[in-house]
Design a protein around this motif. Structure first.
Motif, short mmCIF file in Angstrom:
data_model
loop_
_atom_site.label_atom_id
_atom_site.label_comp_id
_atom_site.label_asym_id
_atom_site.label_seq_id
_atom_site.Cartn_x
_atom_site.Cartn_y
_atom_site.Cartn_z
N MET A 52 0.85 -1.17 0.00
CA MET A 52 0.00 0.00 0.00
C MET A 52 0.89 1.23 0.00
N LEU A 53 0.45 2.26 -0.67
CA LEU A 53 1.20 3.52 -0.71
C LEU A 53 0.28 4.65 -0.27
N PHE A 54 0.75 5.41 0.72
CA PHE A 54 0.05 6.61 1.15
C PHE A 54 0.70 7.81 0.49
N ALA A 55 -0.06 8.60 -0.25
CA ALA A 55 0.43 9.86 -0.79
C ALA A 55 0.27 10.88 0.32
N PHE A 56 1.38 11.33 0.89
CA PHE A 56 1.34 12.16 2.09
C PHE A 56 1.96 13.52 1.82
N ASP A 57 1.14 14.57 1.91
CA ASP A 57 1.64 15.93 1.66
C ASP A 57 1.74 16.77 2.93
N ALA A 86 -6.80 3.13 8.04
CA ALA A 86 -6.70 2.18 9.16
C ALA A 86 -8.09 1.72 9.60
N ARG A 87 -9.05 2.61 9.50
CA ARG A 87 -10.42 2.26 9.88
C ARG A 87 -11.08 1.35 8.84
N GLY A 102 -1.61 -3.91 9.64
CA GLY A 102 -0.60 -4.93 9.75
C GLY A 102 0.12 -5.19 8.44
N ARG A 103 -0.27 -4.51 7.40
CA ARG A 103 0.37 -4.70 6.10
C ARG A 103 1.49 -3.68 5.88
N ALA A 121 1.40 6.30 10.31
CA ALA A 121 0.94 5.02 9.76
C ALA A 121 1.31 3.87 10.69
N GLU A 122 2.51 3.94 11.27
CA GLU A 122 2.92 2.91 12.25
C GLU A 122 1.97 2.90 13.44
N LYS A 123 1.65 4.08 13.96
CA LYS A 123 0.72 4.18 15.09
C LYS A 123 -0.67 3.64 14.73
N ALA A 124 -1.02 3.77 13.44
CA ALA A 124 -2.33 3.29 12.97
C ALA A 124 -2.33 1.79 12.72
#
Length: 143
Positions: free
Chosen positions: A1-6, A19-20, A25-26, A72-75
């Motif tokens: 999975m890739l998050f586009a984070f600005d 996450a919801r 876990g991926r 993302a780790e926290k999620a």
């Protein structure tokens, strides 16, 4: 999975929403796309930088991606951060999906003016149009 984070509040919300909605876990790549002068992201660090100097913009983008990866780790994702120089932004996202073999993209939609912009932001629309990966478009929270 890739998050586009600005670095925007919407990008933070997109991680929370993914996450919801999706299995955590991926593995995930948190990507910040940058370019000199027209930076292309909202720096999350407190250190000022000169937008005309590519090395400074790169460092700020790396810090922004790292911040997104920590969220993302926290999620619940196994996340790592990546910053890439690209213009337009959507092209950097699509190329990163291929480079990291991501099966899905999570992107926020800032909903710019106009009919298409009202439905989907311009970067999100271009990612959908140019990527073969599935795309989760997260819209801003309603007030």
């Amino acid at each position: 999975m890739l998050f586009a984070f600005d670095g925007s509040d919407l990008a933070v919300f997109a991680i929370e929403e993914a996450a919801r909605l999706l299995a955590t876990g991926r593995d995930a790549v948190v990507l910040c796309v940058w370019q000199p002068v027209d930076v292309g992201f909202i720096p999350t660090g407190k250190e000022p930088f000169d937008a005309d100097k590519a090395p400074e913009v790169r460092r700020a983008a790396e810090a922004t991606a790292a911040y997104g990866a920590s969220l993302a780790e926290k999620a619940g994702f196994r996340a790592r951060s990546v910053a890439v120089e690209a213009a337009p932004t959507w092209k950097g996202i699509v190329e990163a999906v291929a480079a990291h073999q991501a099966s899905a993209i999570v992107v926020g939609s800032h909903r710019h003016p106009g009919l298409v912009g009202h439905l989907v932001g311009s970067v999100a629309a271009a990612v959908v149009a140019h990527s073969s990966a599935s795309v989760l478009i997260v819209h801003p929270q309603q007030s």
